[in-house]
Design a protein around this motif. Structure first.
Motif, short mmCIF file in Angstrom:
data_model
loop_
_atom_site.label_atom_id
_atom_site.label_comp_id
_atom_site.label_asym_id
_atom_site.label_seq_id
_atom_site.Cartn_x
_atom_site.Cartn_y
_atom_site.Cartn_z
N GLY A 58 146.54 43.38 39.55
CA GLY A 58 146.62 41.88 39.50
C GLY A 58 145.43 41.07 39.86
N ASP A 59 144.44 41.65 40.13
CA ASP A 59 143.00 41.09 40.66
C ASP A 59 141.63 41.91 40.24
OD1 ASP A 59 141.42 39.13 41.55
OD2 ASP A 59 142.61 38.80 43.40
N VAL A 60 140.79 41.22 40.66
CA VAL A 60 139.64 42.45 40.66
C VAL A 60 139.54 43.27 41.88
CG1 VAL A 60 138.14 40.34 39.49
CG2 VAL A 60 138.31 40.46 42.18
N GLY A 61 138.65 44.07 41.97
CA GLY A 61 138.36 44.89 43.37
C GLY A 61 138.44 46.48 43.14
N GLY A 62 139.26 46.84 41.62
CA GLY A 62 139.30 48.17 41.41
C GLY A 62 139.76 49.13 42.63
N THR A 63 139.07 49.96 42.93
CA THR A 63 139.73 50.89 43.90
C THR A 63 140.09 50.15 45.29
OG1 THR A 63 139.11 53.17 45.04
CG2 THR A 63 137.57 51.45 45.25
N TRP A 64 139.33 49.18 45.77
CA TRP A 64 139.72 48.28 46.69
C TRP A 64 140.99 47.40 46.43
CZ3 TRP A 64 137.82 50.64 50.77
CH2 TRP A 64 136.55 51.12 50.75
N TYR A 65 141.28 47.29 45.39
CA TYR A 65 142.57 46.75 44.99
C TYR A 65 143.57 47.38 45.19
CZ TYR A 65 146.39 44.43 42.53
OH TYR A 65 147.73 43.90 42.28
N TRP A 66 143.61 48.80 44.70
CA TRP A 66 144.71 49.68 45.05
C TRP A 66 144.82 50.36 46.37
CZ3 TRP A 66 147.87 49.31 41.16
CH2 TRP A 66 147.50 48.93 39.85
N ASN A 67 143.65 50.70 46.98
CA ASN A 67 143.66 51.50 48.11
C ASN A 67 143.75 50.42 49.31
OD1 ASN A 67 143.28 54.53 47.65
ND2 ASN A 67 141.99 53.40 46.21
N ARG A 68 144.99 50.04 49.90
CA ARG A 68 145.12 49.30 50.90
C ARG A 68 145.78 50.03 52.28
NH1 ARG A 68 146.85 43.63 48.09
NH2 ARG A 68 145.72 43.94 46.29
N TYR A 69 145.60 51.23 52.11
CA TYR A 69 146.22 52.15 53.25
C TYR A 69 145.55 51.58 54.52
CZ TYR A 69 142.09 54.71 52.52
OH TYR A 69 140.51 55.33 52.51
N PRO A 70 146.49 51.93 55.54
CA PRO A 70 145.90 51.65 57.15
C PRO A 70 144.64 52.12 57.33
CG PRO A 70 148.16 52.82 57.17
CD PRO A 70 147.86 52.61 55.63
N GLY A 71 143.66 51.49 57.57
CA GLY A 71 142.51 51.96 58.04
C GLY A 71 141.38 52.12 56.83
N ALA A 72 141.59 51.60 55.75
CA ALA A 72 140.93 51.85 54.57
C ALA A 72 139.65 50.97 54.94
CB ALA A 72 141.47 51.19 53.25
N ALA A 73 138.51 51.68 54.52
CA ALA A 73 137.03 50.93 54.78
C ALA A 73 136.08 52.02 54.13
CB ALA A 73 136.77 51.02 56.63
N CYS A 74 134.89 51.07 53.88
CA CYS A 74 133.79 51.83 53.32
C CYS A 74 133.01 52.65 54.13
CB CYS A 74 132.87 51.02 52.31
SG CYS A 74 131.79 49.77 53.42
N ASP A 75 132.69 53.76 54.10
CA ASP A 75 131.68 54.58 54.96
C ASP A 75 130.23 54.54 54.58
OD1 ASP A 75 131.74 56.25 52.90
OD2 ASP A 75 132.95 58.10 53.70
N VAL A 76 129.97 53.65 53.67
CA VAL A 76 128.47 53.62 53.40
C VAL A 76 128.27 52.08 54.21
CG1 VAL A 76 126.80 52.97 51.51
CG2 VAL A 76 128.36 55.02 51.61
N GLN A 77 127.21 51.85 54.66
CA GLN A 77 126.81 50.67 55.41
C GLN A 77 127.14 49.38 54.40
OE1 GLN A 77 123.37 49.94 57.67
NE2 GLN A 77 123.84 51.64 58.83
N SER A 78 128.02 48.31 54.85
CA SER A 78 128.33 47.18 54.02
C SER A 78 127.11 46.43 53.51
CB SER A 78 129.17 46.49 55.06
OG SER A 78 128.61 46.00 56.35
N TYR A 79 126.12 46.56 54.31
CA TYR A 79 124.73 45.83 53.87
C TYR A 79 124.20 46.34 52.67
CZ TYR A 79 125.48 45.23 58.71
OH TYR A 79 126.18 45.00 60.09
N ILE A 80 124.55 47.51 52.22
CA ILE A 80 124.02 48.24 50.82
C ILE A 80 125.21 48.48 50.18
CG2 ILE A 80 121.65 49.10 51.69
CD1 ILE A 80 123.21 51.89 52.10
N TYR A 81 126.13 48.53 50.52
CA TYR A 81 127.71 48.95 49.73
C TYR A 81 128.10 47.64 49.08
CZ TYR A 81 132.07 50.86 48.42
OH TYR A 81 133.16 51.21 47.60
N LEU A 82 127.90 46.69 50.02
CA LEU A 82 128.62 45.37 49.12
C LEU A 82 127.51 44.80 48.09
CD1 LEU A 82 130.67 43.48 51.94
CD2 LEU A 82 131.56 45.08 50.02
N PRO A 83 127.92 44.82 46.79
CA PRO A 83 127.01 44.11 45.68
C PRO A 83 126.46 42.88 45.93
CG PRO A 83 128.72 45.34 44.58
CD PRO A 83 129.03 44.94 46.16
N LEU A 84 125.34 42.45 45.42
CA LEU A 84 125.02 41.11 45.31
C LEU A 84 124.83 40.17 46.78
CD1 LEU A 84 126.96 40.71 41.86
CD2 LEU A 84 124.44 40.92 42.41
N LEU A 85 125.12 40.60 47.81
CA LEU A 85 125.08 39.94 49.00
C LEU A 85 124.00 38.82 49.02
CD1 LEU A 85 125.72 42.87 51.80
CD2 LEU A 85 127.14 41.00 51.21
#
Ligand code: NDP
Length: 611
Positions: free
Chosen positions: A100-127
């Protein structure tokens, strides 16, 4: 004569013993049925694939229009392709996604504790482009979703987007130089270009445990977490479980993140384990605002490149990231070999290098196992939680709450000694002949890998001369640079087919998206309508993939089964790691860069419609 041991100094373990243990543990887990041990999400489990977050009242009229580009998949791959194509001046860009929106894996995976395990400064594109600052060193899922939306807004990717829409078919029309695209909402649109960004792990899978369909309690898959049953949200607070006995099957990267929350809120939690994950220190923290403000322009590309180089074994002058990932790689890869070479005054031969890395891996994994003894109070539980395989046989995990969860009196680890759960009954789960009664069973059993590309995409594609992609790729994908395939003009693949993978997946996607935008811009600016890879370029790329795949193959053959090595069947050539460019991401990105800097489009055939 210098031995591998001389190269790394004193060792306090017996490598022969460890190797034997690793192979023994692997052999216990190899199942003759390979990937067939999993069952489809159909019949009783059909609802597992449904979208719990969808607006069920949504409807719209079918579309019959023409756009410049259709992008299938609105995760980071699709978003990055959209952003770079927007930069390149393409006007009508249409994202299509079942979600229902953008986000891909992060749209679907909303389980408790879901987080990225690569540093956000390099993981989040186009910061940098968007002037955004992540709140934490490792972002939690809602922030990643919000960032995905930020990208879509900034690059006007919502304008033409079609959500809650699944593509049902695609046909190439040579005469008009266009793709016709049909969807489950009755759309019959056309597009000059199509980008396939459907993601590598998009179809949830279930274990084919006898009796799985007989369970009468509540069940769901982690990628479709049922908060209406558990209560709470991705931050926890699962109050609905306070009087429930909960079982979770699977102890991979997802389970490691959600188990601490299940442990905190369930009346009792049973963790059914087949293979333990390797779990190291995470050490999350809020972003240091002053540090972030001090970053010089161009920082994100520099940081991404530094990380990717380090985790690919290159000896970078500095480690800009300095976390668990770079620590592992600095210790295990070519950097260590380079140090040893310096000491030795000569280059190591490949055998010496491989032996040395194996010893360093044993040492590192001894550290991971030792950490468990230091945290888990019950000796038997601690022993069961120890992973006996090399660090990169499975995705390494980083979490500070996982191991302590097993010290709680309401948590039981049920280890299956590599065999997996024996049976599921109407009221529980059987392991070693003992039935554990549960009210709710959570499947943290991962996603399909190794099945055909079009099956996972959910539709087939009919290219030039009516050839179907499923047929053309029946014996494995065939591409040029992983991006284009002969017979499928004006179509690009963003993802992990015959490209180089890296731990920081968005970095690889960003490089591909930039490369794709360059090609399509050149095609347009040179006055052409259609681009297709030549047969020769595609054939040469197959040879390069085969040539560079050898090293990785011998490593994965000795690994414990999992989706990286197609459940221990590397020879099938279909695991996640199979068919990738074995030269690694640094060489792959450089190769694309060199290709672009020729100023030509070598290996691509361009034509005008009607010619
Ligand atoms: P995985 O495929 O990694 O794990 C599936 C789990 O189910 C394994 O522990 C597997 O055991 C277990 N399992 C399967 N069948 C049985 C059975 N019959 N009995 C008992 N156990 C069984 O899926 P995940 O969802 O955990 O992770 C998928 C990927 O998603 C990760 O590798 C990672 O790339 C990504 N991810 C990334 C995160 C991030 O922070 N960036 C967080 C979460 C996931 P076995 O190992 O023996 O096969």
């Amino acid at each position: 004569m210098t031995t591998a041991r001389d190269l790394i100094g004193e060792i306090d373990f017996d490598p022969t013993e460890l190797k034997a243990r690793y192979l023994h543990e692997r052999d216990k887990r190899i199942r003759p049925e390979g990937n067939d041990q999993y069952v489809e999400i159909t019949d009783r489990f059909a609802h597992f694939a449904e979208d719990p977050w969808a607006d069920r009242s949504f409807s719209r009229a079918p579309l019959n229009d023409h756009v410049d580009v259709v992008i299938v998949g609105a995760g980071f791959g699709g978003l990055l392709a959209g952003a770079r194509l927007r930069d390149a001046g393409f006007d009508r860009i249409r994202l299509i996604d079942a979600a229902g929106d953008v986000g891909g894996t992060w749209y679907w995976n909303r389980y408790p504790g879901a987080a990225c395990d690569v540093q956000s400064y390099i993981y989040l594109p186009l910061l940098e482009e968007l002037g955004a600052m992540p709140a934490h060193k490792y972002s939690f899922a809602p922030e990643i979703m919000e960032h995905s939306r930020r990208i879509a807004r900034a690059y006007r990717l919502y304008d033409d987007a079609c959500f809650q829409t699944s593509v049902t078919g695609m046909d190439w029309d040579e005469a008009s130089g266009r793709w016709s695209i049909t969807t489950d909402r009755g759309d019959a649109m056309t597009a000059q270009f199509v980008v396939m960004a459907t993601g590598p792990l998009n179809r949830p899978k279930l274990p084919g445990i006898p009796g799985i369909g007989s369970f009468e309690g509540h069940t769901f898959h982690t990628s479709r977490w049922d908060y209406s049953y558990t209560g709470g949200d991705t931050y926890g607070n699962l109050t609905g479980l306070s009087d429930r006995r909960v079982g979770i099957i699977g102890t991979g990267a997802t389970a490691v993140q959600c188990i601490p929350h299940l442990a905190e809120w369930s009346q009792h939690l049973y963790v059914f384990q087949r293979t333990p994950s390797s779990v190291d220190v995470r050490d999350n923290a809020e972003t240091d605002v002053d540090w972030f403000a001090s970053l010089e322009p161009g920082w994100q590309q520099r940081y991404m490149a530094n990380f990717t180089a380090l985790v690919s074994g290159y000896d970078e002058p500095e480690d800009l990231i300095g976390d668990g990932w770079t620590e592992i790689f600095r210790g295990l890869t070519g950097i260590a070999a380079k140090d040893a070479s310096k000491r030795l005054g000569r280059r190591l031969d490949p055998l010496e290098k491989a032996e040395m890395m194996e010893l360093l891996d044993y040492r590192k994994m001894n550290g991971v196992r030792g950490r468990i003894d230091g945290i888990v109070e019950d000796d038997h539980t601690a022993e069961m939680l120890k992973p006996w395989y090399r660090q990169f046989c499975k995705r390494p995990c980083f979490h500070d709450g996982y191991l302590p969860a097993f010290n709680r009196s309401n948590v039981t680890l049920v280890d299956t000694d590599g065999r997996g759960v024996e049976q599921i009954t109407p009221s529980g789960v059987v392991v070693n002949g003992v039935e554990y009664e549960v009210d709710c069973l959570v499947f943290s059993t991962g996603f399909e890998v190794g099945t055909g590309y079009t099956r996972r995409a959910g539709f087939d594609v009919r290219g030039r001369d009516g050839i179907e992609l499923s047929q053309r790729w029946a014996d494995g994908a065939r591409t040029f640079h992983g991006l284009q395939s002969r017979g499928f003009p004006n179509m690009a693949f963003i993802g992990f087919i015959q490209t180089a993978t890296t731990v920081n997946i968005p970095h690889a996607l960003a490089e591909q998206a930039g490369h794709l935008a360059h090609i399509l811009r050149e095609v347009r600016d040179r006055g052409f309508d259609v681009v297709e890879t030549s047969q020769t370029a595609e054939d040469e790329w197959q040879d390069e993939i085969a040539r560079t795949a050898v090293m990785a193959r011998s490593f994965y053959e000795e690994c414990t089964p999992g989706y990286y090595n197609n459940e221990g069947r590397v020879s099938d050539g279909t695991g996640y790691a199979a068919g990738m460019y074995g030269g690694g991401p640094v060489r792959f990105f450089a190769l694309l860069d060199e290709w672009r800097s020729t100023g030509e489009l070598p290996g691509l055939e361009l034509r005008r419609v009607g010619q």
